[in-house]
Motif scaffolding. Structure first.
Motif, PDB file in Angstrom:
ATOM      1  N   ARG A  40      43.756  31.893  35.401  1.00  0.00           N
ATOM      2  CA  ARG A  40      43.245  33.125  34.965  1.00  0.00           C
ATOM      3  C   ARG A  40      43.097  33.259  33.441  1.00  0.00           C
ATOM      4  NH1 ARG A  40      45.279  34.914  39.726  1.00  0.00           N
ATOM      5  NH2 ARG A  40      47.192  35.995  38.789  1.00  0.00           N
ATOM      6  N   ARG A  43      40.726  30.914  31.848  1.00  0.00           N
ATOM      7  CA  ARG A  43      39.622  30.703  32.576  1.00  0.00           C
ATOM      8  C   ARG A  43      38.154  30.258  31.825  1.00  0.00           C
ATOM      9  NH1 ARG A  43      41.016  36.054  32.612  1.00  0.00           N
ATOM     10  NH2 ARG A  43      39.893  37.348  31.080  1.00  0.00           N
ATOM     11  N   GLY A  68      43.097  32.525  42.627  1.00  0.00           N
ATOM     12  CA  GLY A  68      42.679  31.967  41.187  1.00  0.00           C
ATOM     13  C   GLY A  68      43.119  30.125  41.435  1.00  0.00           C
TER      14      GLY A  68
END
Length: 143
Positions: A40, A43, A68
């Motif tokens: 995350r 990303r 994730g």
């Protein structure tokens, strides 16, 4: 970029467990949770992070999204190494990073991926992202 992590190979080093047979569900989930936080935070550069484990409940591979991270079990029909090698050799892009300490797997995938990282190298990158994030919060609590 897609990151493929050789699950049991990496978890042994990261969680400091010598024998994969002692990797319980809670250890695996903690490992996945930390990698999910990393994915995350990265990303913008990591489009997908997959952790590939040997085995599973079926002969065929299974995938499950967890916070994730895509958790993959190779199934009874192939090893995690085989699943990783097949995935990158059949891909139409070289935008893969493979994380493993397995020398045979490194050789199998080297010409098909952007980068092959050792587990220690990868986890230094992970730790650096977490350190940088903590520094931002200390300097500016609104971050």
């Amino acid at each position: 970029m897609i990151v493929l992590v050789d699950g049991y190979n990496a978890i042994r080093r990261f969680e400091k467990i010598g024998d994969v047979e002692h990797v319980g569900e809670s250890v695996r989930m903690n490992f996945i949770r930390r990698l999910g936080m990393y994915a995350r935070m990265k990303r913008k550069t990591i489009t997908e992070l997959l952790v590939v484990f040997d085995g599973g409940d079926f002969r065929w591979p299974q995938k499950e999204q967890k916070g994730g991270v895509v958790e993959v079990y190779s199934g009874f029909g192939m090893t995690a190494d085989d699943w990783i090698a097949q995935s990158v050799t059949c891909a139409k892009t070289y935008e893969y990073v493979v994380v493993t300490n397995d020398l045979a797997l490194k050789k199998r995938v080297a010409s098909f991926v952007s980068l092959v990282l050792g587990v220690d190298q990868f986890f230094e990158l992970v730790k650096e992202v977490f350190r940088t994030d903590k520094e931002k919060v200390r300097k500016d609590p609104s971050v």
